[in-house]
Design a protein around this motif. Structure first.
Motif, PDB file in Angstrom:
ATOM      1  N   GLY A 180      -6.494 -15.812  -8.344  1.00 15.14           N
ATOM      2  CA  GLY A 180      -7.843 -15.763  -8.885  1.00 15.14           C
ATOM      3  C   GLY A 180      -8.875 -15.067  -8.046  1.00 15.14           C
ATOM      4  N   ALA A 181      -8.584 -14.778  -6.779  1.00 14.65           N
ATOM      5  CA  ALA A 181      -9.599 -14.190  -5.903  1.00 14.65           C
ATOM      6  C   ALA A 181      -8.975 -13.148  -4.987  1.00 14.65           C
ATOM      7  CB  ALA A 181     -10.284 -15.283  -5.075  1.00 14.65           C
ATOM      8  N   SER A 182      -9.537 -11.953  -4.989  1.00 14.25           N
ATOM      9  CA  SER A 182      -9.186 -10.925  -4.007  1.00 14.25           C
ATOM     10  C   SER A 182     -10.308  -9.908  -3.968  1.00 14.25           C
ATOM     11  CB  SER A 182      -7.848 -10.254  -4.340  1.00 14.25           C
ATOM     12  OG  SER A 182      -7.954  -9.421  -5.472  1.00 14.25           O
ATOM     13  N   ARG A 183     -10.666  -9.469  -2.745  1.00 14.24           N
ATOM     14  CA  ARG A 183     -11.747  -8.509  -2.571  1.00 14.24           C
ATOM     15  C   ARG A 183     -11.188  -7.204  -2.013  1.00 14.24           C
ATOM     16  NH1 ARG A 183     -15.724 -11.871   1.286  1.00 14.24           N
ATOM     17  NH2 ARG A 183     -13.947 -11.426   2.634  1.00 14.24           N
ATOM     18  N   PRO A 184     -11.772  -6.057  -2.384  1.00 16.78           N
ATOM     19  CA  PRO A 184     -11.309  -4.788  -1.839  1.00 16.78           C
ATOM     20  C   PRO A 184     -11.617  -4.676  -0.345  1.00 16.78           C
ATOM     21  CG  PRO A 184     -12.645  -4.463  -3.817  1.00 16.78           C
ATOM     22  CD  PRO A 184     -12.827  -5.887  -3.391  1.00 16.78           C
ATOM     23  N   VAL A 185     -10.735  -4.007   0.375  1.00 14.26           N
ATOM     24  CA  VAL A 185     -10.909  -3.700   1.797  1.00 14.26           C
ATOM     25  C   VAL A 185     -10.796  -2.186   1.946  1.00 14.26           C
ATOM     26  CG1 VAL A 185     -10.022  -4.009   4.133  1.00 14.26           C
ATOM     27  CG2 VAL A 185      -9.938  -5.910   2.510  1.00 14.26           C
ATOM     28  N   ILE A 186     -11.860  -1.533   2.428  1.00 15.48           N
ATOM     29  CA  ILE A 186     -11.873  -0.084   2.599  1.00 15.48           C
ATOM     30  C   ILE A 186     -11.827   0.230   4.086  1.00 15.48           C
ATOM     31  CG2 ILE A 186     -13.134   2.059   2.180  1.00 15.48           C
ATOM     32  CD1 ILE A 186     -14.370   0.800  -0.255  1.00 15.48           C
ATOM     33  N   ARG A 187     -10.709   0.767   4.534  1.00 13.09           N
ATOM     34  CA  ARG A 187     -10.514   1.119   5.946  1.00 13.09           C
ATOM     35  C   ARG A 187     -10.929  -0.018   6.877  1.00 13.09           C
ATOM     36  NH1 ARG A 187     -11.442   5.938   3.315  1.00 13.09           N
ATOM     37  NH2 ARG A 187      -9.991   7.603   3.872  1.00 13.09           N
ATOM     38  N   GLY A 188     -10.442  -1.212   6.552  1.00 14.70           N
ATOM     39  CA  GLY A 188     -10.679  -2.378   7.396  1.00 14.70           C
ATOM     40  C   GLY A 188     -11.982  -3.104   7.135  1.00 14.70           C
ATOM     41  N   GLN A 189     -12.830  -2.587   6.269  1.00 10.08           N
ATOM     42  CA  GLN A 189     -14.121  -3.215   5.988  1.00 10.08           C
ATOM     43  C   GLN A 189     -14.093  -3.864   4.601  1.00 10.08           C
ATOM     44  OE1 GLN A 189     -16.710  -3.190   8.267  1.00 10.08           O
ATOM     45  NE2 GLN A 189     -15.296  -2.133   9.645  1.00 10.08           N
ATOM     46  N   THR A 190     -14.639  -5.072   4.525  1.00  8.83           N
ATOM     47  CA  THR A 190     -14.767  -5.746   3.230  1.00  8.83           C
ATOM     48  C   THR A 190     -16.170  -6.329   3.123  1.00  8.83           C
ATOM     49  OG1 THR A 190     -13.734  -7.369   1.761  1.00  8.83           O
ATOM     50  CG2 THR A 190     -13.866  -7.958   4.092  1.00  8.83           C
ATOM     51  N   ALA A 191     -16.445  -7.102   2.085  1.00  7.77           N
ATOM     52  CA  ALA A 191     -17.770  -7.684   1.913  1.00  7.77           C
ATOM     53  C   ALA A 191     -18.138  -8.487   3.170  1.00  7.77           C
ATOM     54  CB  ALA A 191     -17.788  -8.601   0.687  1.00  7.77           C
TER      55      ALA A 191
ATOM     56  N   THR B 179     -17.106 -11.283  -9.349  1.00  7.87           N
ATOM     57  CA  THR B 179     -17.225 -11.618 -10.769  1.00  7.87           C
ATOM     58  C   THR B 179     -17.292 -10.350 -11.617  1.00  7.87           C
ATOM     59  OG1 THR B 179     -19.609 -11.850 -10.457  1.00  7.87           O
ATOM     60  CG2 THR B 179     -18.288 -13.866 -10.442  1.00  7.87           C
ATOM     61  N   THR B 180     -16.136  -9.792 -11.858  1.00 12.62           N
ATOM     62  CA  THR B 180     -16.002  -8.672 -12.784  1.00 12.62           C
ATOM     63  C   THR B 180     -14.687  -8.841 -13.524  1.00 12.62           C
ATOM     64  OG1 THR B 180     -16.053  -6.263 -12.991  1.00 12.62           O
ATOM     65  CG2 THR B 180     -14.809  -7.161 -11.159  1.00 12.62           C
ATOM     66  N   GLU B 181     -14.518  -8.112 -14.598  1.00 15.88           N
ATOM     67  CA  GLU B 181     -13.281  -8.172 -15.369  1.00 15.88           C
ATOM     68  C   GLU B 181     -12.682  -6.765 -15.430  1.00 15.88           C
ATOM     69  OE1 GLU B 181     -10.178  -8.695 -16.601  1.00 15.88           O
ATOM     70  OE2 GLU B 181     -11.161 -10.654 -16.773  1.00 15.88           O
ATOM     71  N   PRO B 182     -11.679  -6.473 -14.578  1.00 17.28           N
ATOM     72  CA  PRO B 182     -11.088  -5.125 -14.555  1.00 17.28           C
ATOM     73  C   PRO B 182     -10.548  -4.663 -15.901  1.00 17.28           C
ATOM     74  CG  PRO B 182     -10.421  -6.357 -12.609  1.00 17.28           C
ATOM     75  CD  PRO B 182     -11.125  -7.328 -13.508  1.00 17.28           C
ATOM     76  N   LEU B 183     -10.091  -5.578 -16.754  1.00 10.08           N
ATOM     77  CA  LEU B 183      -9.515  -5.175 -18.031  1.00 10.08           C
ATOM     78  C   LEU B 183     -10.561  -4.661 -19.021  1.00 10.08           C
ATOM     79  CD1 LEU B 183      -6.836  -7.945 -18.643  1.00 10.08           C
ATOM     80  CD2 LEU B 183      -6.554  -5.697 -17.601  1.00 10.08           C
TER      81      LEU B 183
ATOM     82  N   ALA C  94      -5.834  -8.719 -12.644  1.00 11.29           N
ATOM     83  CA  ALA C  94      -6.781  -9.803 -12.909  1.00 11.29           C
ATOM     84  C   ALA C  94      -8.000  -9.758 -11.996  1.00 11.29           C
ATOM     85  CB  ALA C  94      -6.073 -11.153 -12.759  1.00 11.29           C
ATOM     86  N   THR C  95      -7.869  -9.184 -10.795  1.00  7.92           N
ATOM     87  CA  THR C  95      -8.971  -9.149  -9.846  1.00  7.92           C
ATOM     88  C   THR C  95      -9.208  -7.721  -9.378  1.00  7.92           C
ATOM     89  OG1 THR C  95      -7.514  -9.538  -7.948  1.00  7.92           O
ATOM     90  CG2 THR C  95      -8.459 -11.485  -9.035  1.00  7.92           C
ATOM     91  N   LEU C  96     -10.401  -7.478  -8.833  1.00 10.73           N
ATOM     92  CA  LEU C  96     -10.759  -6.132  -8.394  1.00 10.73           C
ATOM     93  C   LEU C  96      -9.921  -5.694  -7.206  1.00 10.73           C
ATOM     94  CD1 LEU C  96     -12.624  -3.705  -8.721  1.00 10.73           C
ATOM     95  CD2 LEU C  96     -14.279  -4.870  -7.236  1.00 10.73           C
ATOM     96  N   GLY C  97      -9.668  -6.596  -6.257  1.00 15.94           N
ATOM     97  CA  GLY C  97      -8.855  -6.236  -5.099  1.00 15.94           C
ATOM     98  C   GLY C  97      -7.447  -5.843  -5.492  1.00 15.94           C
ATOM     99  N   ASP C  98      -6.823  -6.600  -6.383  1.00 14.44           N
ATOM    100  CA  ASP C  98      -5.475  -6.269  -6.867  1.00 14.44           C
ATOM    101  C   ASP C  98      -5.449  -4.908  -7.562  1.00 14.44           C
ATOM    102  OD1 ASP C  98      -3.830  -8.421  -6.092  1.00 14.44           O
ATOM    103  OD2 ASP C  98      -4.732  -9.679  -7.621  1.00 14.44           O
ATOM    104  N   THR C  99      -6.500  -4.605  -8.307  1.00  9.56           N
ATOM    105  CA  THR C  99      -6.545  -3.360  -9.064  1.00  9.56           C
ATOM    106  C   THR C  99      -6.586  -2.138  -8.156  1.00  9.56           C
ATOM    107  OG1 THR C  99      -7.654  -4.453 -10.922  1.00  9.56           O
ATOM    108  CG2 THR C  99      -7.865  -2.072 -10.782  1.00  9.56           C
ATOM    109  N   LEU C 100      -7.336  -2.226  -7.049  1.00  7.64           N
ATOM    110  CA  LEU C 100      -7.524  -1.064  -6.170  1.00  7.64           C
ATOM    111  C   LEU C 100      -6.517  -0.988  -5.041  1.00  7.64           C
ATOM    112  CD1 LEU C 100     -11.431  -1.106  -5.884  1.00  7.64           C
ATOM    113  CD2 LEU C 100     -10.024   0.408  -7.275  1.00  7.64           C
ATOM    114  N   ALA C 101      -5.785  -2.061  -4.785  1.00  6.58           N
ATOM    115  CA  ALA C 101      -4.862  -2.090  -3.651  1.00  6.58           C
ATOM    116  C   ALA C 101      -3.837  -0.970  -3.750  1.00  6.58           C
ATOM    117  CB  ALA C 101      -4.148  -3.445  -3.591  1.00  6.58           C
TER     118      ALA C 101
END
Length: 436
Positions: free
Chosen positions: A87-98, A123-127, A67-74
């Protein structure tokens, strides 16, 4: 005519968010060397980039997307996520996020409020995505200081770039989840009429609070629900040398904020509204000496309310536009490269109880360049970007910055199966309103 239909089911795992468990269980994706990395400006193949590229596409993406971008890439190599319920999760790349990880929609900035707080979703739709590219190094540097930790390029089909096989193609997908009673429907259709192609697609998702075992004292996690609807319509003119198209996307979402109840008994929730217009174009051999020109333009009208005790406590608004122009030149003395221009403006405001930021206008203009040179078994790569950023607030303050970043790398092909790729970068990032 071709159609795809999927029916996926998640499994309930005690005391673990269902999508998190599913994502972590999947193996890390490695990039096929024949896949072209569209976000690298020169559209290099995966094994030609100076630093590792993570690419999700095809069946790998179908089975991982959530449902969220962070969940998709985790769970991918070097990637984690900060989670705030369903409803909300953001990607974290090697300890860095937005704001040090930049999310892009086919090379164009995603303008929302996700950089302000982890309970603000991207605000994106991974599906509705056909691919995701995660870049680091010189290629990511071209997207500015917000990509200092990496750039995540989201590839979608809302602006058609080629005619569908047989004149029409589509997909349909249904998803069911047991741990949160998820019910999701996905659909998309592309049709070609003469030189024009039209696309319509949408997602409706509804999931309840996560269920947890009785031994933990609660039957569910209050506020972990998610109710989201996304709709896009677009069209393109497609010719032998390229395409020009536009699309409109509307997203409406309501999701809870678990653990965010402050002094209230009821869990607060977010009501999100986002409208976005995209114009995209690409043309090959536009002028003598040049391979390709690419153009991206977007306008976003974003707003979300944080509601406590049935009253709007805080409202976040962001009206923004982004323009990006790239021109790739043909080889000159062995050099192959791209240079370009980008300009973005954002009017941001936060009103209400948690309005810790003044109303502000941020303007950013940038010039960037990337060049590559093949010298025998060694390929050299250089990228640079210079920005001019100004922030004005309603407190009669004006702050300007001129960050400059430069990066270089060399890829030494040892025997066709192994390579050595040292890189060196000096990066600067202008602060955003919250950091100031």
């Amino acid at each position: 005519m071709k159609f795809r239909v999927f029916l996926l089911s998640a499994v309930s795992i005690p005391a673990v968010a269902p999508h998190t468990a599913l994502a972590a269980a999947q193996a890390g994706s490695t990039a096929d060397p024949d896949i072209v990395v569209t976000a690298s400006a020169l559209e290099q193949k995966a094994d030609e980039t100076a630093t590792p590229v993570v690419i999700l596409s095809g069946d790998d993406l179908v089975h991982r997307r959530q449902a969220t971008l962070g969940d998709t890439l985790a769970g991918l190599p070097g990637i984690n996520f900060d989670n705030f319920g369903g409803g909300a999760s953001r990607p974290v790349i090697r300890g860095q996020t937005a704001p040090r990880v930049q999310s892009l929609a086919d090379g164009s900035n995603i303008q929302d409020a996700s950089a302000i707080s982890p309970d603000h979703t991207v605000t994106t739709e991974p599906l509705l995505l056909r691919g995701i590219e995660v870049l680091r190094g010189p290629s990511a540097l071209l997207y500015g200081g917000s990509a200092i930790g990496g750039a995540i390029n989201l590839l979608d089909d809302k602006v058609p770039t080629a005619m569908p096989d047989g004149g029409i193609s589509g997909l349909a997908e249904g998803r069911l989840g047991t741990a949160d009673d998820e019910r999701t429907l996905v659909g998309g259709l592309t049709a070609g009429i003469g030189p024009f192609a039209f696309r319509v697609e949408g997602v409706h998702r509804r999931s309840d609070d996560y269920r947890v075992p009785k031994k933990f004292g609660e039957r569910h996690v209050d506020g972990s629900y998610n109710d989201t609807s996304t709709f896009s319509v677009g069209g393109s003119w497609i010719g032998e040398g390229g395409y020009l198209g536009m699309a409109y996307t509307r997203q409406r979402s309501e999701y809870g904020l678990p653990g965010h109840s402050h002094e209230h008994e009821e869990v607060p929730f977010v009501k999100l509204r986002s409208e976005r217009f995209d114009i995209r174009g690409e043309y090959r051999d536009p002028l003598p000496g040049f391979e390709k020109v690419r153009f991206r333009m977007s306008f976003t009208d974003y707003e979300h309310d944080e509601i406590e005790e049935d009253e709007v406590a805080t409202t976040f608004k962001n009206k923004a536009h982004d323009i990006r122009f790239e021109l790739a030149h043909k080889p000159i003395a062995g050099l192959r490269g791209v240079f370009g221009f980008q300009h973005s403006e954002s009017d941001f405001s936060a009103l209400g109880e948690e309005a810790f930021l003044p109303e502000s206008e941020t303007r950013n203009t940038a010039l960037f360049l990337m060049e590559t040179l093949q010298a025998g078994p060694v390929r050299l790569e250089l990228a640079a970007r210079h920005e001019w950023q100004t922030i004005e607030t309603t407190l009669d303050r004006k702050v300007s910055h001129r960050p400059f970043s430069i990066s270089g790398a060399a890829v030494w092909d040892l025997d066709g199966d192994y390579s050595l790729a040292p890189s060196l970068a000096r990066s600067q990032r202008a602060p955003n309103v919250q950091e100031l």
